[in-house]
Design an enzyme around this catalytic site. Structure first.
Site, short mmCIF file in Angstrom:
data_model
loop_
_atom_site.label_atom_id
_atom_site.label_comp_id
_atom_site.label_asym_id
_atom_site.label_seq_id
_atom_site.Cartn_x
_atom_site.Cartn_y
_atom_site.Cartn_z
N ASN A 47 24.17 8.54 -33.48
CA ASN A 47 22.99 7.89 -34.58
C ASN A 47 22.55 8.64 -35.15
OD1 ASN A 47 20.50 7.81 -35.51
ND2 ASN A 47 20.79 6.87 -33.43
N ILE B 178 20.76 8.60 -38.77
CA ILE B 178 20.48 7.83 -39.66
C ILE B 178 19.71 8.47 -41.20
CG2 ILE B 178 19.17 5.02 -40.61
CD1 ILE B 178 21.48 4.41 -38.41
N GLY B 179 18.82 9.24 -40.37
CA GLY B 179 17.73 9.75 -41.17
C GLY B 179 16.96 9.69 -41.40
N CYS C 131 11.93 12.06 -33.75
CA CYS C 131 13.22 11.87 -34.70
C CYS C 131 14.53 13.45 -34.47
CB CYS C 131 13.25 11.19 -35.45
SG CYS C 131 14.85 10.75 -36.39
N GLY D 35 22.00 4.47 -25.96
CA GLY D 35 23.04 3.69 -25.16
C GLY D 35 22.89 3.76 -23.60
N GLY E 295 18.88 3.57 -22.97
CA GLY E 295 20.17 3.24 -22.39
C GLY E 295 19.87 1.62 -21.38
#
Lengths: 268, 326
Positions: free
Chosen positions: B70, B72-73, B131, B218, B245
């Site tokens: 991902n 997303i930001g 992040c 995941g 995960g």
């Protein structure tokens, strides 16, 4: 919207690589609107990891039995797994989700379908027929074998287009739209467009609509993670305008959106 | 005996050790019909930044084998929007609300911590210094122990709420960063954030994500996450919140055994919204089998042969270094 378990009633390959699956859902599944989708877990395994969003091809209710239908093409891992699910298999889905089509009263709905994008428009055409509203259905595909559901389109005026000319007009459904618009003397006050198909086609149709000031709703397609507006993984880029500073989530502000504000060039 | 699942992270008591990770269910409302929040320990909110962020251009997600990338930001309404729109939601939550914050510099971290503290709606703050999707800022703070220190030192005096520093796994020694946070007053660390990853569309000759790089999560990352957790629990004395995960209920038990005081469930919830509740069930079962019937006796109870799997950045190494220094 609910998470419900469902079971496969039938799953047929209607043409090469294209399937129609019918899933029985419990009564807690709300009646869906044409254009809404379900977020389907295609199997029990961890792989593929994510659910798949599918617009509904239809919804039936007979007594206590409720079922949704999904028309899909095998394009990747998720649809490959789904194509192998047999009658009786238990799956689960979240739905109905998102915003569907919103036809306005006293305007002729012109439905423009490209390929497997026909699915939610078939659902819409049945709803229009139930309400005895006249409509126009323009359906384009590569070849006659890809024209799924044509016989179901009743109560409206139907025109077909195929890339190979195997039936109907040889060429793009966009040409059919242009002819229809001028030929039938529609105006933005008398008609509106509902469309679904490859994003390239939707881009062209939305340009057509914007140039003429026609109201035009398109059903978008793209990968989604949560499906309920939480993860922000399905942003829709917008053209410069009052709303362009943000990315609406396709899952909750779509999948049906005003096509004329979508920045199709930036949408994958 | 009814199994006791209650855990404590500094002043924060959780009814059980299962949390929902940041960025998964927004601020709780989006998922209210899909998950029973009364049954889990708490949620970590979507990260709040000082100014509203529109997020990154599409595509933002890409499924990978047993995982998901991902970028997303951190699309979010900013601190002001959070206080106006999201705080009322958090007040109604029937579980702990841990608010995730991320600043672009130390000053922003301070403003965010003051704002969230003042809202009265947070039970703890997760300090997202990890992040991978917001330029160099986030990763700068958690790949450099000195900068992690700077942030923690600045915000620690501003709140009495438990501070949980969320760490990136994209470092050579995560334990060093964890120790820096512990030294500077973090009440706990949580790990791992996503691993930096990339996906390529060979036919189109293009990267799949709009930002080229993204964060991998995941089940694909679970073994990597467990290793980072193992390294960290040997290095610090504060509680460690484990994640990365978790996709089956028993995975949560694996994280607790490895030494996590609590776990966060993330990506796999998209497929199975009931996963956090199922994890509580699995932990309950594991705890019920203990003589004490208390979850504390599950945490870190991994039986490791003497001398195996020791990581040199561990507590012992640090104590040794301390002795040399003195």
């Amino acid at each position: 919207m609910n998470l419900v378990s469902c079971s496969v009633v039938s799953n047929h390959e209607v043409s090469a690589g294209n399937f129609l699956i019918t899933l029985q859902v419990p009564r807690s599944f709300a009646r869906p609107q044409p254009g809404q989708f379900v977020h389907l877990r295609v199997g029990e395994d961890i792989e593929p990891l994510l659910r798949r969003p599918y617009s509904l091809e239809g919804f039936t209710e007979r007594g206590a039995l409720r079922a949704v239908r999904v028309y899909f093409s095998v394009v990747g891992r998720g649809s490959g797994v789904l194509a192998r699910q047999e009658k009786g298999t238990k799956l689960d889905l979240i739905g109905p989700l998102g915003i569907g089509f919103t036809p306005r009263p006293r305007r002729v709905p012109i439905l423009v379908a490209g390929g497997r994008g026909v699915a939610p428009l078939l659902f819409l055409s049945r709803r229009l027929r139930e309400r005895k509203r006249p409509y126009v259905f323009l359906f384009g595909a590569r070849s006659r074998t890809d024209l799924y559901g044509v016989r179901e389109i009743r109560g409206g005026r139907l025109h077909l287009a195929t890339d190979d000319g195997s039936i109907g007009y040889e060429g793009s459904v966009l040409d059919l739209l242009e002819r229809e618009w001028t030929g039938a003397r529609h105006t933005p006050l008398t008609a509106e467009i509902f469309t679904c198909g490859p994003h390239g086609l939707l881009h062209a149709i939305s340009d057509f609509a914007r140039e003429r000031g026609i109201r035009c709703e398109a059903s978008l397609e793209g990968p989604m993670a949560c499906g309920v507006g939480a993860c922000r993984g399905c942003p829709v880029p917008l053209l410069p305008g009052p709303d362009s500073g943000r990315y609406p989530a396709m899952c909750v502000e779509g999948p049906v959106m005003d096509a004329t504000i979508v920045d199709w060039a930036r949408l994958p | 005996m009814k199994p006791s699942l209650e855990v404590r992270i500094a002043g924060l008591t959780l009814r059980n050790p299962v949390l929902v990770a940041s960025g998964i269910i927004g601020y709780g409302r989006e998922y209210e019909r899909l998950v029973d929040l009364e049954r889990i320990g708490g949620i970590v909110t979507k990260t709040v930044t000082l100014h509203a962020r529109a997020g990154n251009p599409p595509p933002r997600i890409c499924e990978t084998p047993s995982g998901m990338l991902n970028s997303i930001g951190i699309e979010n309404p900013g601190l002001q929007g959070f206080l106006e729109q999201k705080v009322p939601i958090l007040r109604e939550l029937p579980c702990a609300a841990i608010v995730s914050v991320e600043g672009e510099d130390v000053g922003e971290f301070c403003e965010l911590v003051r704002g969230v503290d003042g809202s009265g709606a947070a039970h703890a703050i997760e300090v997202n210094i990890s992040c991978p999707n917001v330029g160099p800022h986030g990763l700068r703070y958690s790949t450099d122990a000195g900068m992690a220190r700077e942030v923690m030192n600045a915000i620690r005096p501003l709140t009495r709420l438990p501070l949980i520093a969320k760490l990136t796994p994209n470092v050579t020694r995560i334990a060093e960063i964890a120790q820096a946070c512990e030294d500077c007053g973090a009440d706990a660390v949580s790990l791992v954030n996503t691993f930096i990853g990339m996906a390529v569309d060979a036919r189109a000759r293009r990267p799949i994500l709009g930002t080229v790089l993204g964060g991998l999560s995941g089940p694909a990352i679970k073994p990597l996450a467990l290793a980072k957790l193992w390294e960290t629990v040997q290095a610090v004395d504060i509680p460690v919140v484990g994640m990365g995960g978790i996709a089956r209920p028993i995975d949560a038990v694996e994280f607790l055994l490895t030494g996590a005081t609590a776990v966060e469930v993330g990506t796999a919830m998209f497929a199975n919204p009931a996963l956090p509740e199922d994890c509580v069930g699995a932990i309950e079962q594991a705890v019920a089998a203990l003589p004490s019937a208390h979850v504390e006796d599950l945490i870190g109870a991994l039986e490791v042969p003497e001398g195996r799997g020791v990581i040199r950045a561990g507590k012992a190494a640090r104590r040794e270094a301390g002795r040399h220094a003195s």
